[in-house]
Design a protein around this motif. Structure first.
Motif, short mmCIF file in Angstrom:
data_model
loop_
_atom_site.label_atom_id
_atom_site.label_comp_id
_atom_site.label_asym_id
_atom_site.label_seq_id
_atom_site.Cartn_x
_atom_site.Cartn_y
_atom_site.Cartn_z
N PRO A 191 -14.30 -58.79 -4.38
CA PRO A 191 -13.58 -57.50 -4.51
C PRO A 191 -12.10 -57.65 -4.82
CG PRO A 191 -14.43 -57.84 -2.27
CD PRO A 191 -14.98 -58.94 -3.10
N ARG A 192 -11.54 -58.84 -4.56
CA ARG A 192 -10.11 -59.03 -4.84
C ARG A 192 -9.84 -59.30 -6.33
NH1 ARG A 192 -9.41 -63.66 -0.35
NH2 ARG A 192 -11.52 -64.06 -1.09
N VAL A 193 -10.93 -59.54 -7.08
CA VAL A 193 -10.77 -60.03 -8.46
C VAL A 193 -11.22 -58.97 -9.46
CG1 VAL A 193 -11.50 -61.80 -10.11
CG2 VAL A 193 -11.16 -62.40 -7.69
N THR A 194 -10.39 -58.75 -10.48
CA THR A 194 -10.80 -57.92 -11.62
C THR A 194 -10.89 -58.84 -12.83
OG1 THR A 194 -9.52 -56.09 -10.72
CG2 THR A 194 -10.14 -55.93 -13.05
N LEU A 195 -12.06 -58.89 -13.45
CA LEU A 195 -12.25 -59.72 -14.65
C LEU A 195 -12.30 -58.82 -15.87
CD1 LEU A 195 -13.09 -62.31 -16.24
CD2 LEU A 195 -15.46 -61.80 -15.59
N LEU A 196 -11.43 -59.10 -16.83
CA LEU A 196 -11.48 -58.36 -18.09
C LEU A 196 -11.87 -59.30 -19.22
CD1 LEU A 196 -8.31 -56.04 -18.02
CD2 LEU A 196 -10.69 -55.48 -17.46
N LEU A 197 -13.04 -59.07 -19.80
CA LEU A 197 -13.48 -59.87 -20.93
C LEU A 197 -12.88 -59.29 -22.22
CD1 LEU A 197 -17.23 -60.28 -19.88
CD2 LEU A 197 -15.39 -61.95 -19.62
N ASN A 198 -13.04 -60.02 -23.30
CA ASN A 198 -12.55 -59.57 -24.62
C ASN A 198 -11.08 -59.16 -24.57
OD1 ASN A 198 -15.23 -59.86 -25.77
ND2 ASN A 198 -15.75 -58.09 -24.49
N SER A 199 -10.32 -59.89 -23.81
CA SER A 199 -8.89 -59.59 -23.64
C SER A 199 -8.10 -60.85 -23.97
CB SER A 199 -8.60 -59.19 -22.19
OG SER A 199 -9.44 -58.12 -21.82
N VAL A 200 -7.42 -60.82 -25.11
CA VAL A 200 -6.74 -62.03 -25.61
C VAL A 200 -5.28 -62.01 -25.20
CG1 VAL A 200 -6.19 -63.41 -27.64
CG2 VAL A 200 -8.24 -61.97 -27.62
N VAL A 201 -4.88 -62.97 -24.39
CA VAL A 201 -3.48 -63.02 -23.97
C VAL A 201 -2.62 -63.52 -25.12
CG1 VAL A 201 -1.86 -64.15 -22.40
CG2 VAL A 201 -4.03 -63.24 -21.55
N ASP A 202 -1.57 -62.76 -25.43
CA ASP A 202 -0.69 -63.12 -26.54
C ASP A 202 0.56 -63.83 -26.02
OD1 ASP A 202 -2.31 -61.81 -28.52
OD2 ASP A 202 -1.66 -59.92 -27.61
N THR A 203 1.20 -63.25 -25.03
CA THR A 203 2.47 -63.82 -24.56
C THR A 203 2.63 -63.65 -23.04
OG1 THR A 203 3.55 -61.71 -24.99
CG2 THR A 203 3.78 -63.41 -26.69
N VAL A 204 3.55 -64.46 -22.53
CA VAL A 204 4.01 -64.31 -21.14
C VAL A 204 5.47 -63.84 -21.23
CG1 VAL A 204 4.60 -65.55 -19.01
CG2 VAL A 204 2.52 -66.16 -20.28
N GLU A 205 5.79 -62.78 -20.52
CA GLU A 205 7.19 -62.30 -20.52
C GLU A 205 7.95 -62.93 -19.36
OE1 GLU A 205 6.71 -57.82 -22.37
OE2 GLU A 205 7.53 -58.06 -20.36
N LYS B 37 -7.05 -60.91 2.44
CA LYS B 37 -8.09 -59.99 1.93
C LYS B 37 -7.56 -58.96 0.94
CE LYS B 37 -11.72 -60.05 5.38
NZ LYS B 37 -11.27 -60.81 6.54
N ASN B 38 -6.24 -58.71 1.00
CA ASN B 38 -5.73 -57.61 0.18
C ASN B 38 -5.08 -58.05 -1.13
OD1 ASN B 38 -3.62 -58.87 1.36
ND2 ASN B 38 -2.54 -57.00 2.02
N VAL B 39 -5.24 -59.33 -1.52
CA VAL B 39 -4.59 -59.74 -2.78
C VAL B 39 -5.32 -59.11 -3.97
CG1 VAL B 39 -3.58 -61.94 -2.04
CG2 VAL B 39 -5.89 -61.89 -3.02
N ARG B 40 -4.57 -58.97 -5.05
CA ARG B 40 -5.17 -58.43 -6.28
C ARG B 40 -4.98 -59.47 -7.38
NH1 ARG B 40 -2.78 -53.55 -8.37
NH2 ARG B 40 -4.80 -53.03 -9.26
N VAL B 41 -6.11 -59.91 -7.89
CA VAL B 41 -6.09 -60.94 -8.93
C VAL B 41 -6.70 -60.36 -10.20
CG1 VAL B 41 -6.95 -63.22 -9.61
CG2 VAL B 41 -6.41 -62.77 -7.20
N LEU B 42 -6.01 -60.54 -11.31
CA LEU B 42 -6.55 -60.13 -12.60
C LEU B 42 -6.89 -61.38 -13.41
CD1 LEU B 42 -7.11 -57.89 -14.73
CD2 LEU B 42 -4.73 -58.17 -15.48
N VAL B 43 -8.10 -61.45 -13.93
CA VAL B 43 -8.48 -62.57 -14.78
C VAL B 43 -8.70 -62.03 -16.19
CG1 VAL B 43 -10.14 -64.42 -15.21
CG2 VAL B 43 -9.58 -63.79 -12.86
N LEU B 44 -8.01 -62.63 -17.16
CA LEU B 44 -8.13 -62.20 -18.55
C LEU B 44 -8.85 -63.28 -19.35
CD1 LEU B 44 -4.51 -60.80 -18.90
CD2 LEU B 44 -6.61 -59.45 -18.76
#
Ligand SMILES: Cc1cc2nc3c(=O)[nH]c(=O)nc-3n(C[C@H](O)[C@H](O)[C@H](O)COP(=O)(O)OP(=O)(O)OC[C@H]3O[C@@H](n4cnc5c(N)ncnc54)[C@H](O)[C@@H]3O)c2cc1C
Length: 479
Positions: free
Chosen positions: A210-224, A29-36
């Motif tokens: 509630p575990r998911v944050t969705l950010l629209l208009n967010s363009v992923v450029d790179t993975v470090e 229940k406590n995971v935090r997921v970000l969707v870009l």
């Protein structure tokens, strides 16, 4: 955006959404997921009002060096599920073992049997409609009954009972509770009655968890990366660059943009971006004597498997046939001019699998780092050898159909199935991700979607993309 996430998913199409579905089933229940997601919401009403499926123009996000060969993408929440046609066939078991069975192409590092239950789950989520018979083994029936075939399809089914089938389709054949019944007008990109499954009408609730944050208009450029592990993602929002870190990074940005993100990140492999492929589509218009077409209950109402699997695959491409049930499919009017015979016609697409070539690729453009370049040199000789047999195939179909004349045979501009570019396999020298879609070296980086397909099959890809995402998410919690 501050703080660390357990997981970042890039993209909200089939690949990202089905992964998230299974991940949330397993995760605490406590995971935090970000969707870009690079695009905006582009709601159904916005799409219908603007007669577009995305507010982002394709030319702004990639460069196609061969515009006569189209690659279709529809950025925004739901990805190409907004504009897909809902063809939801499975791959055939032998599609996974081309090398072993027929000595061509590559084997997939997993089998049909390993995906079978995942196929069933995806069909249930999408409420796929299909028949009680099937060209491949199934452990469960289709959730919805089949559509009504057109008269030409009924003749084909009667003559080739174990080679001609009602299509497996996510265009609903009965109300689903959230979707209406397919109107069979052939405007599936902008489905006017919301009958086909989309992420918006089927899985949008995942992004309200509630575990998911969705950010629209967010363009992923790179993975470090740091110390051989993926550590963060850099993305651009409102022209500002943002860095956010996570324990697990999952790319579901499609076979056009997954390799581009990796190339920009300096994550190298000799095959990265290469082996871009899709099926070779040939559109054939035939006039019939005394048989009326366009009277089935969905936009494509038959799939032919006569020339699909078999020993011929050693020599030439396999082919799946689809019969279009609307004269307006792909905006290509296809009515006869003859009085009272306007619909004595069948519009048929032959889709041949292509053997991926390394000179078909997605690559970086040093002058426009934000836009991948797509270079397509051509289909394989293997696919062409299949295409050369179309006259013989039409002869065979004429056993069932009263073919009066063949009006046209045209190379289609696209099947809209972008595949290859970050291929999977067991051998790290010859593949970039493993059978669970985990990067061979960077073990907390997953690359989902049809970019992993080592070979094409003549089938539609999205059911397999979605099943693979479930398979990959399951593995994460087993390992
Ligand atoms: C007209 C048309 C008809 C089709 N019909 C069928 C069909 O009948 N059957 C079938 O199986 N398939 C069909 N397809 C193909 C199907 O749509 C694709 O196979 C499928 O959508 C791929 O799923 P995906 O999630 O991997 O990628 P996508 O659906 O392309 O989703 C990728 C997501 O990632 C986002 N993204 C991309 N780059 C970035 C970035 N840098 N940062 C953040 N987000 C990013 C995109 O905006 C998008 O939301 C069709 C396609 C089209 C265009």
């Amino acid at each position: 955006m501050s703080g660390r996430y357990d997981m970042i998913i890039v993209g909200t199409g089939f690949a990202g959404a089905f992964f998230l579905l299974r991940y949330l089933e397993h995760a605490p229940k406590n995971v935090r997921v970000l969707v870009l997601e690079r695009g905006g919401a582009d709601s159904k009403s916005w799409q219908l009002q603007n007669r577009l499926t995305s507010s982002i123009a394709p030319d702004d996000i990639f460069t196609n060096l061969t515009p006569e060969k189209e690659w279709l993408t529809s950025p925004g929440f739901g990805g190409n599920s907004k504009c897909w046609w809902g063809g939801a066939s499975r791959m055939m078991p032998n599609d996974f073992q081309l090398k072993t069975r027929y000595g061509v192409g590559e084997d997939w590092p997993l089998t049909y049997d390993q995906l079978e239950l995942h196929y069933c789950t995806v069909e249930e989520v999408m409420k796929v409609s299909g028949p009680s018979d099937s060209p491949m083994p199934r452990s469960k029936p289709f959730p919805l009954p089949p559509h009504r075939m057109s008269d030409p399809d009924q003749l084909l089914k009667k003559h080739f009972p174990d080679k001609w089938y009602h299509p497996a389709t996510a265009r609903a054949s009965a109300p689903t509770g959230t979707r209406g019944v397919c109107c069979a007008t052939g405007y599936c990109e902008l489905c006017p009655v919301d009958a086909k499954f989309t992420i918006q009408n089927g899985l949008a609730h995942l992004y309200e968890d509630p575990r998911v944050t969705l950010l629209l208009n967010s363009v992923v450029d790179t993975v470090e990366t740091q110390g051989g592990m993926a550590s963060a993602v850099c993305y651009t929002q409102d022209k500002k660059s943002v860095r956010v870190s996570a324990d697990l990074i999952v790319l579901g940005a499609s076979a056009l943009f997954n390799p581009h993100i990796l190339l920009r990140s300096g994550i190298e492999h000799r095959l990265l971006g290469k082996r871009l492929h899709e099926q070779m589509p040939i559109d054939v218009c035939i006039d019939l004597t005394g048989v009326k077409g366009y009277n089935g209950s969905t936009s494509i109402c038959g799939n032919g498997y006569l020339f699909y699997d078999g020993e011929h695959r050693r020599h030439h491409a396999a082919c799946m046939i689809e019969t279009w049930n609307s004269p307006f499919a792909y905006q290509r009017a296809s009515l006869r001019a003859d009085k009272d015979r306007w619909n004595e016609r069948a519009y048929i697409r032959f889709m041949f699998d292509d053997l991926p070539r390394e000179d078909n690729m997605v690559r970086l453009d040093p002058t426009h780092p934000h836009k991948p370049v797509v270079e397509f040199k051509g289909y394989s000789d293997y696919a062409q050898r299949g295409v050369d047999l179309i006259p013989k195939m039409l002869d065979k179909l004429s056993d069932a159909l009263p073919i009066e004349s063949v009006e046209s045979i045209l190379l289609g501009r696209t099947t809209a199935h972008i595949q290859g570019t970050v291929v999977m396999g067991n051998d790290p020298q010859n593949s970039i991700v493993d059978r669970h879609l985990i990067h061979h070296q960077i073990r907390n980086l997953l690359i989902l979607g049809a970019s992993a397909f080592p070979t094409a099959s003549p089938s539609y890809p999205s059911l397999t993309i979605s099943a693979l995402s479930l398979w990959a998410a399951d593995h994460l919690f087993k390992s």
